[in-house]
Design a protein around this motif. Structure first.
Motif, PDB file in Angstrom:
ATOM      1  N   PRO A 164       0.851  -1.191  -0.028  1.00 15.06           N
ATOM      2  CA  PRO A 164       0.133  -0.072  -0.122  1.00 15.06           C
ATOM      3  C   PRO A 164       0.994   1.227   0.124  1.00 15.06           C
ATOM      4  O   PRO A 164       1.694   1.151   0.696  1.00 15.06           O
ATOM      5  N   GLU A 165       0.317   2.048  -0.723  1.00 13.39           N
ATOM      6  CA  GLU A 165       1.266   3.517  -0.798  1.00 13.39           C
ATOM      7  C   GLU A 165       1.430   3.800   0.640  1.00 13.39           C
ATOM      8  O   GLU A 165       0.737   4.169   1.596  1.00 13.39           O
ATOM      9  N   SER A 166       2.906   4.314   0.730  1.00 15.36           N
ATOM     10  CA  SER A 166       3.228   4.927   2.154  1.00 15.36           C
ATOM     11  C   SER A 166       4.603   5.604   1.889  1.00 15.36           C
ATOM     12  O   SER A 166       5.646   4.986   1.292  1.00 15.36           O
ATOM     13  N   GLY A 167       4.813   6.627   2.377  1.00 14.50           N
ATOM     14  CA  GLY A 167       6.032   7.421   2.100  1.00 14.50           C
ATOM     15  C   GLY A 167       6.993   6.870   3.064  1.00 14.50           C
ATOM     16  O   GLY A 167       8.497   6.989   3.206  1.00 14.50           O
ATOM     17  N   ARG A 168       6.695   5.935   4.148  1.00 13.53           N
ATOM     18  CA  ARG A 168       7.660   5.442   5.132  1.00 13.53           C
ATOM     19  C   ARG A 168       8.569   4.126   4.290  1.00 13.53           C
ATOM     20  O   ARG A 168       9.573   3.698   4.900  1.00 13.53           O
ATOM     21  N   ILE A 169       7.925   3.439   3.387  1.00 10.89           N
ATOM     22  CA  ILE A 169       8.528   2.358   2.623  1.00 10.89           C
ATOM     23  C   ILE A 169       9.853   2.680   2.272  1.00 10.89           C
ATOM     24  O   ILE A 169      10.817   1.822   2.725  1.00 10.89           O
ATOM     25  N   PHE A 170      10.063   3.708   1.658  1.00  9.35           N
ATOM     26  CA  PHE A 170      11.564   3.906   1.337  1.00  9.35           C
ATOM     27  C   PHE A 170      12.504   4.129   2.164  1.00  9.35           C
ATOM     28  O   PHE A 170      13.580   3.387   2.186  1.00  9.35           O
ATOM     29  N   PRO A 171      12.193   4.949   3.361  1.00  7.97           N
ATOM     30  CA  PRO A 171      13.447   4.810   4.411  1.00  7.97           C
ATOM     31  C   PRO A 171      13.533   3.743   5.015  1.00  7.97           C
ATOM     32  O   PRO A 171      14.570   3.227   5.626  1.00  7.97           O
ATOM     33  N   MET A 172      12.234   2.845   5.227  1.00  7.21           N
ATOM     34  CA  MET A 172      12.399   1.758   6.134  1.00  7.21           C
ATOM     35  C   MET A 172      13.245   0.605   5.303  1.00  7.21           C
ATOM     36  O   MET A 172      14.272  -0.045   5.715  1.00  7.21           O
ATOM     37  N   VAL A 173      12.918   0.417   4.090  1.00  3.69           N
ATOM     38  CA  VAL A 173      13.523  -0.608   3.069  1.00  3.69           C
ATOM     39  C   VAL A 173      15.149  -0.156   2.897  1.00  3.69           C
ATOM     40  O   VAL A 173      15.939  -1.211   3.083  1.00  3.69           O
ATOM     41  N   THR A 174      15.360   1.094   2.531  1.00  2.00           N
ATOM     42  CA  THR A 174      16.801   1.215   2.664  1.00  2.00           C
ATOM     43  C   THR A 174      17.684   1.282   3.559  1.00  2.00           C
ATOM     44  O   THR A 174      18.695   0.745   3.579  1.00  2.00           O
ATOM     45  N   ALA A 175      16.957   1.521   4.821  1.00  2.00           N
ATOM     46  CA  ALA A 175      17.664   1.519   6.088  1.00  2.00           C
ATOM     47  C   ALA A 175      17.999  -0.076   6.433  1.00  2.00           C
ATOM     48  O   ALA A 175      19.127  -0.434   6.712  1.00  2.00           O
ATOM     49  N   THR A 176      16.942  -0.992   6.079  1.00  2.00           N
ATOM     50  CA  THR A 176      17.347  -2.360   6.285  1.00  2.00           C
ATOM     51  C   THR A 176      18.326  -3.021   5.513  1.00  2.00           C
ATOM     52  O   THR A 176      19.073  -3.758   5.890  1.00  2.00           O
ATOM     53  N   LEU A 177      18.296  -2.626   4.155  1.00  2.00           N
ATOM     54  CA  LEU A 177      19.228  -2.890   3.187  1.00  2.00           C
ATOM     55  C   LEU A 177      20.653  -2.804   3.491  1.00  2.00           C
ATOM     56  O   LEU A 177      21.680  -3.478   3.556  1.00  2.00           O
ATOM     57  N   VAL A 178      20.802  -1.471   4.055  1.00  2.29           N
ATOM     58  CA  VAL A 178      22.134  -1.191   4.273  1.00  2.29           C
ATOM     59  C   VAL A 178      22.728  -1.679   5.468  1.00  2.29           C
ATOM     60  O   VAL A 178      23.819  -2.157   5.724  1.00  2.29           O
ATOM     61  N   GLN A 179      21.670  -1.799   6.565  1.00  3.17           N
ATOM     62  CA  GLN A 179      22.140  -2.530   7.790  1.00  3.17           C
ATOM     63  C   GLN A 179      22.722  -4.093   7.481  1.00  3.17           C
ATOM     64  O   GLN A 179      23.445  -4.486   8.239  1.00  3.17           O
ATOM     65  N   LEU A 180      21.867  -4.556   6.576  1.00  2.00           N
ATOM     66  CA  LEU A 180      22.063  -6.029   6.109  1.00  2.00           C
ATOM     67  C   LEU A 180      23.477  -6.200   5.170  1.00  2.00           C
ATOM     68  O   LEU A 180      23.663  -7.217   4.873  1.00  2.00           O
ATOM     69  N   GLY A 181      23.997  -4.966   5.091  1.00  2.00           N
ATOM     70  CA  GLY A 181      25.262  -4.940   4.518  1.00  2.00           C
ATOM     71  C   GLY A 181      25.586  -4.891   3.058  1.00  2.00           C
ATOM     72  O   GLY A 181      26.288  -5.230   2.221  1.00  2.00           O
ATOM     73  N   LEU A 182      24.350  -4.279   2.398  1.00  2.00           N
ATOM     74  CA  LEU A 182      24.226  -4.268   0.829  1.00  2.00           C
ATOM     75  C   LEU A 182      24.524  -2.904   0.467  1.00  2.00           C
ATOM     76  O   LEU A 182      23.860  -1.902   1.155  1.00  2.00           O
TER      77      LEU A 182
END
Length: 888
Positions: free
Chosen positions: A711-729
């Motif tokens: 569903p449309e949400s402005g929080r998806i981008f900051p949440m997914v990018t933070a998670t990907l970076v924390q996972l070492g990607l």
């Protein structure tokens, strides 16, 4: 004890004499610590006041001699048949402030319990007072056995020096490891040369690494020591200057080595004082402070640190040349037959023992053009092992003949072009020309960038090294035996009419760096003048000049612009003009980016460059007067994807139903393979109220794709990018498409820190599950990024620059952000977008060393460009505040 009559040494010895050394162990320990600390301060102050570095190095060794002997005589029974011996650099009487103190305890027989306790007390005491002690305990037989097995031990014992004990015992040990007993000159030379080859390989065989090791890198102190060791073993000499009397070294060459050693000693001494430890690496952290210490000041077009490091690189490059020549000279003298028959190679050269030689000492003076012919002979005779030492010496002496008159000589111009055009050995001989100092004489513009570094993390090599790597990459594209490395580049390169034009463009593309002004423009002028001087046609000259002026065009367009936009492709195609320019530009760009920093080259960049090339080629084929029809592109991409899906058993009606909510933007952003993959996911989703996450290990773009349908949400981008970076990607690209008012598709292209896509199914599932879990959390706060900023990145303070502009053609706003790299950066930006009710469409993400240069394509929540100036100003301020706050 090394001879030293300086006032400094007297002051250091007085420090010991002033301490109470005759009381209990605790007081003695405190006195020795105080003496060591006082001596360190005295040496540092004397160094800061400009004292002679040789005096400092030897005075430090002499002071340690006095201190160590004092401790030895106190804790080791004089009746114990043992001698205290300095080995290694300490044996040479050379000690920097925090160098290891290497000791050998030479014993007549295995020590008993009492003697062992005394030796342990002695060594422990030295460690306790703060000396970094390396030690061994050996009998004479032990010394002989160890030296036979290990040339490094043999070398250390060869340089050993008696500090205290039996002269006779020490002399017998020296005789036991002498060259008539082991490691004769030829075996010793082979071993030390092999040792150097292995050591140089650790530094990629270049003296121009941006964080060089003063001691171990090519051209460093170890190379000078290697010459001395081989000379000692072969001639029995004790100092470098002794080689002058043997005829192996000229007085000028000795002065070069002496000057180079003094400079490197000063740099190493300063490093030790600066860091307070044994540090031999010229890390970015220390380079600016050392530049200041040595008196360099920032200039309009060159930072102080760049000036200092250019001096360093030029010095070690020259030392590397001398090292090569002298080791070659030793090889000829030790291993080869000087009376071996010679084979004539033209009027100026002969081949003897596999090496190229001049016919006489006056060859270059009588025929200066032979300075270029030599390299052509090496290209045409690949069986040659190299150039004889005597000839290298002549080149070094006579390269001054390469002057303006030499450069204007048509024969020499033809010879230089022959070097660039010969089928074999182009890169190898250009490197040799640079190493011998001939290339910078023939091309003075190139000579100015020899050793020039750029103080950043993007440019991994000095300008001259980078340039030669570019030509090396182009050469590999041109040679069929390397087709498997970069097949597409090889195919294009091998159909070029004149590959030499690409080599010339590579030679000149960065030649004007540090000169002031736009280096591409200045270099283009230099390149065109070179081409005209070397009788290339007007068309060829202009083509090379255009390549130099526009060598960044393809990489900037691919990495910073939206190449899914037909207008961007048309603009690029118009700038290129025709297929010939496009072909040359493509191979030059790939060669350049790969040579700038190998760590930063990856499959994503390769796919971007290839995509831009293919689309531009298509435009050029249909004609620049025929604009790209967006609907034709969409129809073609959808058609291929539809055919794939139908073949896989999906219903055409179901597929078209899935695609119905998508606008044109979606079909332009993704390839037909990506459309098909997305559709297979969407066709199996029953509940679109909860996020769906899928990970594809490798896509046709050579990256891993992370797909999020939610569903449309402005929080998806900051949440997914933070998670990907924390996972070492590493996130290299983000594309977001809205489906009406309520749903969005996010696609993130990622790579591992190694620059590779994910090739592990377990890792793939881990990423998928963690993102799914994060999106299901009720909180709006993204995962905290705890990854640390790398040491090198922390060294740089990169100003934040934000530019917000309209893209009228596509009815959106473009935000360019340049700032310092930091973990979680994209998440921070995403949080600002969410707070400002900004909808992100597309992001081009580029990390350039210590800085990021990201481009975001956005609209407001209604899908329109940002038009309110007050709103744009607030967005600008929020972004700046967030990016400059390094605490969150």
């Amino acid at each position: 004890m090394p001879a030293n009559d300086s006032a400094l040494l007297a002051n250091l010895i007085e420090i010991i004499d002033s301490k109470d050394m005759s009381t209990d162990r605790r007081t003695h320990l405190a006195s020795c610590r105080a003496a060591l600390k006082s001596a360190g301060s005295e040496l540092a102050n004397t160094f800061a006041n400009g004292a002679d570095i040789v005096d400092l190095i030897h005075s430090r060794a002499s002071f340690i001699d006095s201190l160590v002997v004092n401790v030895w005589q106190r804790y080791v029974n004089h009746q114990f048949l043992a001698s205290l011996v300095a080995v290694g650099g300490y044996g040479r009487g050379e000690l920097h402030p925090y160098s290891d103190v290497d000791l050998m305890i030479l014993i007549a027989k295995e020590p008993g319990t009492e003697q062992t306790e005394q030796l342990e007390t002695f060594l422990t005491f030295l460690w306790d007072i703060g000396l970094a002690v390396g030690h061994s305990v050996r009998t004479i037989d032990d010394c002989a056995d160890a030296a036979k097995q290990d040339v490094t031990i043999a070398t250390a014992l060869m340089e050993s020096r008696l500090l205290c004990g039996s002269q006779k015992h020490f002399r017998v040990m020296k005789e036991a490891v002498a060259k008539d007993k082991m490691w004769p000159s030829d075996k010793f030379f082979d071993a030390k040369r092999a040792e150097q080859v292995r050591r140089h390989a650790k530094f990629h065989d270049t003296a121009h690494n941006l964080e060089p090791n003063v001691k171990e890198s090519p051209g460093g102190l170890r190379d000078i020591q290697n010459i001395t060791w081989v000379a000692k073993r072969h001639f029995g000499t004790q100092t470098l200057h002794d080689l002058v009397s043997t005829g192996f070294l000229t007085e000028n060459e000795y002065q070069e080595l002496e000057t180079g050693q003094r400079f490197l000693w000063e740099v190493r001494f300063a490093l030790h004082v600066l860091t307070g430890r044994c540090e031999d690496r010229l890390l970015f952290d220390y380079q600016p402070r050392l530049a200041s210490r040595f008196g360099y000041k920032d200039a309009p077009h060159s930072l102080a640190v760049e000036q200092f490091m250019q001096r360093y690189y030029r010095m070690v490059m020259e030392l590397n040349r001398v090292n090569e020549m002298l080791l070659e000279l030793f090889e000829e003298n030790i291993l080869l037959d000087p009376h071996s028959p010679a084979t004539r190679l033209g009027k100026d050269f002969i081949e003897r023992n596999g090496f190229l030689e001049t016919v006489s000492d006056d060859t270059f003076r009588n025929s200066p053009s032979a300075l270029l012919k030599l390299f052509i002979h090496l290209q045409k005779n690949p069986a040659l092992k190299g150039v004889s030492a005597a000839t290298i010496r002549q080149i070094r002496r006579d390269r001054i003949l390469v002057d303006e008159k030499f450069r204007a000589n048509p024969e020499n111009q033809r010879l230089f072009m022959d070097i660039l055009s010969t089928p074999n050995g182009v890169t190898h001989e250009l490197r040799r020309m640079n190493r011998y100092g001939v290339l910078g004489r023939y091309l003075p513009e190139f000579g100015r960038v020899v050793g020039r570094m750029q103080f950043d993390l993007f440019h991994a090599y000095t300008v001259d090294e980078h340039t030669l790597f570019v030509i090396s990459n182009l050469r590999r594209f041109a040679l069929p035996r390397f087709d498997r490395e970069f097949p597409y580049c090889s195919e294009i390169m091998q159909r070029l009419d004149k590959p030499v034009l690409a080599y010339i463009a590579g030679l000149f593309h960065d030649i004007a760096k540090g000169r002031g002004g736009e280096h591409s423009t200045l270099g283009a002028t230099d390149a065109e003048n070179f081409c005209r001087r070397h009788e290339l046609s007007r068309y060829e000259s202009r083509l090379v000049s255009w390549l130099v002026r526009n060598h960044l065009l393809l990489s900037i367009t691919a990495q910073k612009k939206d190449i899914s936009d037909p207008n961007v492709i048309m603009d690029f195609a118009r700038a290129v003009g025709d297929q010939i320019h496009l072909d040359y530009l493509y191979v030059l760009t790939v060669a350049d980016v790969r040579a700038t920093n190998p760590v930063l080259w990856n499959s994503w960049k390769a796919s971007l460059f290839r995509e831009l090339y293919d689309q531009a080629r298509r435009v050029l084929r249909q004609g620049l007067e025929n604009p790209i029809d967006k609907q034709d592109l969409i129809s073609e991409t959808k058609g291929v994807a539809l055919k794939t899906l139908v073949t896989d058993g999906y219903s055409k009606a179901d597929i078209e139903n899935v695609w119905q909510p998508f606008g044109d933007e979606y079909f332009l952003l993704f390839t037909h393979q990506e459309l098909a993959w997305h559709a297979t996911i969407l066709l199996h989703i029953d509940d679109d109220s909860t996020p769906t996450v899928r990970v594809k290990q490798q896509t046709d773009r050579g990256v891993t794709a992370v797909f999020v349908f939610a569903p449309e949400s402005g929080r998806i981008f900051p949440m997914v990018t933070a998670t990907l970076v924390q996972l070492g990607l590493n996130i290299v690209d983000a594309r977001i498409v809205s489906l009406g008012e309520s749903l969005t598709i996010h696609t993130y292209h990622v790579l591992e820190d190694t620059g590779m896509y994910i090739d592990n199914t377990e890792r793939q599932m881990q990423i998928q599950e963690i993102i799914q879990s994060e999106l299901a959390r009720s909180t709006s706060q993204p995962m905290q990024v705890t990854r640390h900023v790398p040491r090198q990145v922390r060294m740089f303070t990169t100003p934040t620059n934000i530019e917000i502009r309209k893209d009228e053609a596509n009815q959106r706003t473009v935000i360019d952000i340049a700032t310092g790299d930091q973990p979680g950066l994209l998440s921070k930006i995403g949080q600002v977008f969410d707070a400002c009710e900004i909808r992100l469409q597309n992001a081009r993400i580029a990390t350039v060393g210590e800085r990021v240069e990201d481009v975001f394509f956005v609209t407001d929540r209604d899908g329109l460009p940002l038009n309110d100036e007050n709103r744009i100003e607030r967005l600008h301020e929020k972004l700046r505040t967030q990016l400059e706050d390094r605490t969150n």
